[in-house]
Design an enzyme around this catalytic site. Structure first.
Site, PDB file in Angstrom:
ATOM      1  N   ARG A   1     -30.651  13.643   8.493  1.00  0.00           N
ATOM      2  CA  ARG A   1     -29.659  12.628   8.107  1.00  0.00           C
ATOM      3  C   ARG A   1     -28.240  13.078   8.469  1.00  0.00           C
ATOM      4  NH1 ARG A   1     -32.352  10.613   2.502  1.00  0.00           N
ATOM      5  NH2 ARG A   1     -33.526   8.905   3.436  1.00  0.00           N
TER       6      ARG A   1
ATOM      7  N   GLU B   1     -33.272   5.877   9.318  1.00  0.00           N
ATOM      8  CA  GLU B   1     -33.306   7.122   8.524  1.00  0.00           C
ATOM      9  C   GLU B   1     -32.615   6.972   7.177  1.00  0.00           C
ATOM     10  OE1 GLU B   1     -32.823  10.925  10.580  1.00  0.00           O
ATOM     11  OE2 GLU B   1     -33.424   9.887  12.404  1.00  0.00           O
TER      12      GLU B   1
HETATM   13  N1  COS Z   1     -36.546  17.073  -0.552  1.00  0.00           N
HETATM   14  C1  COS Z   1     -37.682  17.530  -1.129  1.00  0.00           C
HETATM   15  N2  COS Z   1     -38.358  16.816  -2.087  1.00  0.00           N
HETATM   16  C2  COS Z   1     -37.870  15.618  -2.435  1.00  0.00           C
HETATM   17  C3  COS Z   1     -36.688  15.088  -1.871  1.00  0.00           C
HETATM   18  C4  COS Z   1     -36.017  15.871  -0.894  1.00  0.00           C
HETATM   19  N3  COS Z   1     -34.909  15.437  -0.328  1.00  0.00           N
HETATM   20  N4  COS Z   1     -36.441  13.877  -2.428  1.00  0.00           N
HETATM   21  C5  COS Z   1     -37.410  13.648  -3.313  1.00  0.00           C
HETATM   22  N5  COS Z   1     -38.274  14.705  -3.329  1.00  0.00           N
HETATM   23  C6  COS Z   1     -39.440  14.868  -4.197  1.00  0.00           C
HETATM   24  C7  COS Z   1     -39.026  14.661  -5.634  1.00  0.00           C
HETATM   25  O1  COS Z   1     -38.518  15.865  -6.202  1.00  0.00           O
HETATM   26  C8  COS Z   1     -40.321  14.237  -6.280  1.00  0.00           C
HETATM   27  O2  COS Z   1     -41.097  15.391  -6.495  1.00  0.00           O
HETATM   28  P1  COS Z   1     -42.007  15.544  -7.843  1.00  0.00           P
HETATM   29  O3  COS Z   1     -43.069  14.502  -7.654  1.00  0.00           O
HETATM   30  O4  COS Z   1     -42.529  16.945  -7.771  1.00  0.00           O
HETATM   31  O5  COS Z   1     -41.084  15.254  -8.983  1.00  0.00           O
HETATM   32  C9  COS Z   1     -41.009  13.421  -5.175  1.00  0.00           C
HETATM   33  O6  COS Z   1     -40.421  13.857  -3.947  1.00  0.00           O
HETATM   34  C10 COS Z   1     -40.811  11.935  -5.361  1.00  0.00           C
HETATM   35  O7  COS Z   1     -39.406  11.655  -5.391  1.00  0.00           O
HETATM   36  P2  COS Z   1     -38.796  10.315  -6.016  1.00  0.00           P
HETATM   37  O8  COS Z   1     -39.380  10.056  -7.357  1.00  0.00           O
HETATM   38  O9  COS Z   1     -37.298  10.376  -5.893  1.00  0.00           O
HETATM   39  O10 COS Z   1     -39.382   9.174  -5.018  1.00  0.00           O
HETATM   40  P3  COS Z   1     -38.951   7.684  -4.807  1.00  0.00           P
HETATM   41  O11 COS Z   1     -40.098   6.950  -4.221  1.00  0.00           O
HETATM   42  O12 COS Z   1     -38.348   7.114  -6.046  1.00  0.00           O
HETATM   43  O13 COS Z   1     -37.786   7.841  -3.679  1.00  0.00           O
HETATM   44  C11 COS Z   1     -36.036   7.045  -2.204  1.00  0.00           C
HETATM   45  C12 COS Z   1     -36.962   6.778  -3.383  1.00  0.00           C
HETATM   46  C13 COS Z   1     -35.197   5.789  -1.994  1.00  0.00           C
HETATM   47  C14 COS Z   1     -35.120   8.228  -2.516  1.00  0.00           C
HETATM   48  C15 COS Z   1     -36.866   7.428  -0.956  1.00  0.00           C
HETATM   49  O14 COS Z   1     -37.948   6.537  -0.806  1.00  0.00           O
HETATM   50  C16 COS Z   1     -36.053   7.386   0.335  1.00  0.00           C
HETATM   51  O15 COS Z   1     -35.280   8.306   0.655  1.00  0.00           O
HETATM   52  N6  COS Z   1     -36.226   6.291   1.100  1.00  0.00           N
HETATM   53  C17 COS Z   1     -35.600   6.127   2.404  1.00  0.00           C
HETATM   54  C18 COS Z   1     -36.525   6.583   3.436  1.00  0.00           C
HETATM   55  C19 COS Z   1     -36.008   6.447   4.775  1.00  0.00           C
HETATM   56  O16 COS Z   1     -35.050   7.110   5.127  1.00  0.00           O
HETATM   57  N7  COS Z   1     -36.657   5.569   5.558  1.00  0.00           N
HETATM   58  C20 COS Z   1     -36.306   5.375   6.899  1.00  0.00           C
HETATM   59  C21 COS Z   1     -37.444   5.784   7.766  1.00  0.00           C
HETATM   60  S1  COS Z   1     -37.223   7.246   8.596  1.00  0.00           S
HETATM   61  S2  COS Z   1     -36.603   6.728  10.352  1.00  0.00           S
END
Ligand code: COS
Length: 398
Positions: free
Chosen positions: A249, A370
């Site tokens: 990112r 992303e």
């Molecule tokens: N690094 C490592 N672990 C991570 C993390 C990170 N940056 N972010 C979250 N996690 C972990 C959390 O700690 C959690 O772990 P535990 O289950 O052990 O507690 C787990 O992953 C789930 O995290 P969370 O509950 O925050 O998940 P959500 O589904 O609520 O996440 C967002 C929502 C919006 C944050 C996420 O789906 C996201 O970033 N979406 C955008 C994705 C994206 O960029 N898409 C474009 C496609 S790529 S071209």
């Protein structure tokens, strides 16, 4: 010649400045003959080969597999993207996808997967891709419905669809995220490397967008993959994806910065030479105000991008907040800078073949892919709330 004074900022070490300077010189003469925006597949293949042969793609893989540094040096990745984006969006794209497409393997893959997939990518002899998004799961990754289910000894079968996949159609392999069901939601996903010629993987559709680059929807139907191709542990796919995005990112912000810096330079050049009301356009105070705001936006983006990169390189396990801020701010700011550059160019600014017109199309998708700006806001706010809970900040009396 773009402003390089930022390379003296304390975020950088001497090898960073050398890398950026050498790449800028190389890109200025090597990139233009390789790029034909009317044939993005051939252009990207040529660019990947040339970037590999010249050694620049070594920044996308670790030293143990032919790369430049032990792990990812995020500052080097950001400098590469900024410098290449300044020259041409496709050159940046070709570089970036080699890193993003193998990022999960670098961060969480087995030694066998690393040894097999990373060296050819670092030499520009194989093209990589990252397949996360789905028609109904873009921002909400945990809602993905592609499945990977056990299929005989040592194999899984992948079924489903992935869309908006960069390098889709020209990649040699894809890191594919799928539901393996260890737990509901985010905790039940896993990642697998899938070779492009695996039976059951098809390019369902090529996608044409305002700044064309190789992009496709993939369909998986009974696509059998060895369990040994899993990247990270079962059920760890979401974390692998997020950790990869934590690195890349910031680099999206860097690409936006490169576009914005180019737009600023184009605008300053235009303001200095275009005559209006008997004087250069740059003598008008409204133009001066625009240029001043554009330059400040460029520098604030650079500060956030390189702060995030430096923080990660210093060993921070997570830079979720810093990377989200860098990506959000730099992409939004670049859109504004480029829009103003187009305005300074007047009618010429919307003509095909004029650089600012190209930049105007190139920047738009970066505010979406992303993690769209709206997702970055969610990510930043969640980190703040987590901090508030952990630090037991003073609370208003209930
Ligand atoms: N690094 C490592 N672990 C991570 C993390 C990170 N940056 N972010 C979250 N996690 C972990 C959390 O700690 C959690 O772990 P535990 O289950 O052990 O507690 C787990 O992953 C789930 O995290 P969370 O509950 O925050 O998940 P959500 O589904 O609520 O996440 C967002 C929502 C919006 C944050 C996420 O789906 C996201 O970033 N979406 C955008 C994705 C994206 O960029 N898409 C474009 C496609 S790529 S071209």
């Amino acid at each position: 010649m773009p402003d390089a004074t930022f390379l003296t900022w304390p975020f950088f070490e001497p090898p960073h400045a050398r890398f950026a300077g050498d790449l800028r010189t190389w890109a200025a003469h090597a990139v233009p003959p390789l790029v034909d925006h009317g044939d993005v597949d051939a252009s990207c293949r040529r660019l990947v080969r040339a970037l590999g042969r010249a050694g620049w793609l070594r920044a996308t893989v670790p030293a143990a597999y032919g790369g430049l540094t032990d792990g990812f040096d995020v500052r080097t990745l950001c400098l590469a993207r900024e410098t290449l984006a300044y020259q041409d969006g496709l050159a940046d794209f070709a570089f970036a996808m080699q890193g993003l497409g193998t990022g999960p393997i670098t961060l969480a893959g087995s030694d066998a997967l690393r040894a097999r997939y990373l060296p050819p990518v670092g030499r520009g002899e194989a093209i990589a891709a990252f397949a996360l998004s789905e028609p109904d799961a873009g921002s909400d990754v945990a809602a993905m419905s592609t499945t990977a289910t056990p299929d005989g000894p040592g194999h899984v079968r992948i079924d489903g669809a992935k869309t908006w996949i960069s390098n889709g159609g020209i990649a040699d392999h894809y890191v594919v995220f799928a539901r393996t069901g260890e737990a509901p939601g985010a905790r039940g996903l896993s990642a697998f490397v899938v070779d492009a010629d695996t039976p059951g993987l098809q390019i369902a559709e090529r996608m044409d967008v305002i700044a064309p680059h190789p992009l496709a929807t993939l369909r998986f139907e009974g696509c059998r993959v060895p369990v040994g191709n899993r990247v990270g542990g079962p059920g760890e796919g979401f974390k692998v994806a997020m950790a990869t995005l934590d690195v890349f990112r910031s680099t999206v912000g860097a690409a936006a910065l490169g576009f914005a810096r180019r737009a600023l330079d184009e605008a300053v050049g235009r303001a200095a030479t275009r005559q209006m009301f008997g004087a250069p356009l740059g003598d008008l105070q409204l133009t001066q105000a625009a240029l001043a705001e554009m330059a400040t936006a460029v520098d604030t983006s650079a500060l956030l991008v390189y702060r995030a990169a430096w923080t990660k390189d210093r060993g921070a396990p997570r830079v979720t907040r810093e990377a989200a801020m860098a990506k959000m701010h730099a992409t939004e700011a670049a859109q504004g800078v480029i829009d103003r550059a187009v305005q300074i160019f007047g009618g010429l600014g919307v003509m095909k073949g004029v650089k600012v017109e190209e930049l105007y199309r190139e920047i738009r998708a970066l505010r979406i892919y992303e993690g769209a700006t709206e997702v970055q806001k969610i990510v930043i706010a969640r980190e703040l709330m987590k901090y508030a809970a952990e630090a037991a900040l003073p609370r208003a009396a209930e």
